[in-house]
Design a protein around this motif. Structure first.
Motif, short mmCIF file in Angstrom:
data_model
loop_
_atom_site.label_atom_id
_atom_site.label_comp_id
_atom_site.label_asym_id
_atom_site.label_seq_id
_atom_site.Cartn_x
_atom_site.Cartn_y
_atom_site.Cartn_z
N ALA A 230 1.19 -12.83 12.63
CA ALA A 230 2.14 -13.55 12.02
C ALA A 230 3.19 -12.54 11.29
O ALA A 230 4.36 -12.87 11.07
N TYR A 231 2.62 -11.59 10.72
CA TYR A 231 3.29 -10.77 9.51
C TYR A 231 4.04 -9.55 10.00
O TYR A 231 5.03 -9.07 9.40
N THR A 232 3.57 -9.34 11.17
CA THR A 232 3.94 -7.81 11.53
C THR A 232 5.62 -7.68 11.94
O THR A 232 6.16 -6.86 11.70
N SER A 233 5.88 -8.87 12.20
CA SER A 233 7.70 -9.07 12.33
C SER A 233 8.36 -8.73 11.18
O SER A 233 9.65 -8.52 11.25
N ARG A 234 7.69 -8.94 10.04
CA ARG A 234 8.48 -8.83 8.77
C ARG A 234 8.85 -7.52 8.58
O ARG A 234 9.28 -7.23 7.37
N PHE A 235 8.29 -6.45 9.01
CA PHE A 235 8.27 -4.89 8.63
C PHE A 235 9.05 -4.05 9.66
O PHE A 235 9.04 -4.17 10.79
N PRO A 236 9.97 -3.13 8.97
CA PRO A 236 10.62 -2.43 9.92
C PRO A 236 9.53 -1.31 10.58
O PRO A 236 8.71 -0.56 9.98
N VAL A 237 9.62 -1.05 11.88
CA VAL A 237 8.80 -0.14 12.66
C VAL A 237 9.46 1.37 12.47
O VAL A 237 10.78 1.30 12.28
N PRO A 238 8.47 2.41 12.49
CA PRO A 238 7.09 2.32 12.50
C PRO A 238 6.35 1.82 11.49
O PRO A 238 6.92 2.30 10.07
N PHE A 239 5.38 1.21 11.41
CA PHE A 239 4.55 1.09 9.89
C PHE A 239 2.99 1.30 10.40
O PHE A 239 2.54 0.80 11.60
N ASP A 240 2.20 1.58 9.44
CA ASP A 240 0.85 1.65 9.74
C ASP A 240 0.43 0.29 9.76
O ASP A 240 0.58 -0.59 9.07
N GLN A 241 -0.74 -0.16 10.56
CA GLN A 241 -1.26 -1.40 10.87
C GLN A 241 -2.13 -1.68 9.79
O GLN A 241 -3.09 -0.98 9.40
N PHE A 242 -1.63 -2.76 8.99
CA PHE A 242 -2.45 -3.34 7.69
C PHE A 242 -3.58 -4.27 8.05
O PHE A 242 -3.48 -5.06 9.25
N SER A 243 -4.60 -4.24 7.29
CA SER A 243 -5.50 -5.33 7.53
C SER A 243 -6.49 -5.08 6.38
O SER A 243 -6.39 -4.05 5.82
N PHE A 244 -7.44 -6.14 5.95
CA PHE A 244 -8.38 -5.82 4.91
C PHE A 244 -9.52 -4.88 5.60
O PHE A 244 -9.77 -5.10 6.78
N GLN A 245 -10.06 -4.13 4.85
CA GLN A 245 -11.35 -3.21 5.27
C GLN A 245 -12.01 -3.16 4.10
O GLN A 245 -11.82 -3.10 3.00
N VAL A 246 -13.31 -2.63 4.58
CA VAL A 246 -14.35 -2.38 3.47
C VAL A 246 -14.54 -0.82 3.68
O VAL A 246 -14.77 -0.30 5.04
N GLY A 247 -14.56 0.01 2.65
CA GLY A 247 -15.01 1.50 2.86
C GLY A 247 -15.72 2.04 2.00
O GLY A 247 -15.97 1.32 0.83
N LEU A 248 -16.17 3.12 2.01
CA LEU A 248 -17.09 4.02 0.88
C LEU A 248 -16.33 4.98 0.38
O LEU A 248 -15.92 5.78 1.09
N VAL A 249 -16.26 5.12 -0.82
CA VAL A 249 -15.80 6.20 -1.44
C VAL A 249 -16.46 7.56 -1.31
O VAL A 249 -17.61 7.73 -1.69
N GLU A 250 -15.79 8.34 -0.62
CA GLU A 250 -16.29 9.85 -0.50
C GLU A 250 -16.01 11.01 -1.11
O GLU A 250 -16.95 11.93 -1.35
N GLU A 251 -14.82 10.82 -1.94
CA GLU A 251 -14.55 11.56 -2.95
C GLU A 251 -13.64 10.94 -4.09
O GLU A 251 -12.92 9.93 -3.64
N SER A 252 -13.66 11.30 -5.28
CA SER A 252 -12.92 10.56 -6.30
C SER A 252 -12.40 11.33 -7.26
O SER A 252 -13.07 12.20 -8.05
#
Length: 335
Positions: free
Chosen positions: A52-74
């Motif tokens: 539903a939201y992708t049409s709201r952004f000018p292309v090209p853009f990185d595909q957004f979505s929620f994700q879980v990740g692990l911090v490898e460097e901080s």
């Protein structure tokens, strides 16, 4: 040097998304700076709102979505190495995040709480945005009372399956609509829905009259379209409708949407409340939802089911499958 891959939307979708709408881009990430963290993606969420939201952004853009990740460097003491985080960095296998910089309203970063033995994948499901959507979208807008009749469409999806179970926990009678006989069986036999129907094979008007002879008090709408018009026309006086989405029309031409039966007569004559929402409205209260949902999962009152796809290269297939209704429960990708 870390090599990172990401999906870039290179052209807006016309109808159903196509693999050619995307390009997978590989690059070397720079060393992290002060205030930044390097996150290795573990779980990626595919959800209807992405379409539903992708049409709201000018292309090209990185595909957004929620994700879980692990911090490898901080280089941010608030997020030490080994911390699991939730972000909106989308379809990538590595990302660099600065918690102090928000480039869009979508930008989000928080530590995943201790799920006490539950899978961290629930951070993009029942203990993440879909869980908060079901919890607040249903309880705050519908304000269900024990004994009331609740109808849920998209009932076997990530949000709908939670809404129906929360309604049962609150003492309601629950009717669900889903898109296959297997999903109907799951809703009735495993999740405890009072009745469930395959909307593709039944006369919705007739089965609703039989299943809810005294009318409908609350309707949680995930799909829109004609089925919603039929359900709303059978609601009781002062019924409440929570409009979460309209997945039936996300792939349609926005300039030529299908026509559905007029609703205004039912809304006026029955004095219905119809309210749409974005779950970000309650962002500061999400931990309330997660505390209750976690408690219900552990007590056995609420069951979660995940439709897991494995592999970064299969994220698009998981997304398309979710839009086609292939998933039962939460569609998620293990990267």
């Amino acid at each position: 040097m870390v090599k990172a891959r990401k999906y870039v939307v290179k052209q807006h979708f016309v109808g159903a998304p196509k693999r050619d709408d995307y390009e997978i881009v590989e690059s070397d990430l720079p060393p992290i700076q002060n205030g930044e963290i390097l996150v290795k993606t573990e779980w990626v969420s595919v959800d209807p709102y992405i379409r539903a939201y992708t049409s709201r952004f000018p292309v090209p853009f990185d595909q957004f979505s929620f994700q879980v990740g692990l911090v490898e460097e901080s280089k941010d003491p608030r997020y030490p190495v080994g911390t699991r985080v939730m972000s909106h960095k989308g379809w990538c296998d590595y990302s660099i995040i600065n918690a102090n910089v928000a480039n869009s309203p979508f930008d989000m970063l928080y530590k995943l709480p201790d799920f006490k033995g539950l899978s961290s994948s629930l951070g993009v499901g029942a203990l993440g945005m879909p869980g908060a959507t079901a919890y607040f979208g249903f309880l705050e807008i519908c304000q269900p009372k024990p004994g009331e009749t609740v109808v849920v469409t998209g009932a076997a999806g990530a949000v709908g399956s939670l809404v129906g179970q929360i309604a049962k926990i609150k003492g309601c009678r629950v009717i669900g609509f889903a898109g296959s006989d297997d999903k109907v069986n799951w809703l009735e036999k495993d999740l405890g829905f009072d009745k469930a129907f395959n909307y593709k094979t039944v006369d919705v008007q007739k089965v609703l009259k039989d299943a809810a002879p005294k009318g409908i008090d609350c309707y949680f709408d995930n799909v829109g379209g004609e089925i919603s018009s039929i359900i709303i026309s059978q609601m009781n006086d002062f019924g409440r409708v929570s409009v979460c989405g309209s997945i039936s029309s996300y792939n349609d031409d926005l300039t030529n949407l299908p026509k559905a039966t007029i609703l205004q007569v039912a809304i006026v004559m029955k004095q219905l409340k119809v309210e749409g929402f974005l779950v970000s409205r309650w962002r500061d209260r999400w931990p309330e939802a997660f505390a209750d949902i976690s408690k219900w999962i552990k007590s056995g009152n609420l069951k979660t089911r995940e439709h897991i796809t494995e592999g970064f290269e299969n994220i698009f297939d998981a997304f398309l499958g979710m839009l086609n209704g292939d998933n039962t429960g939460k569609a998620v990708v293990k990267v």
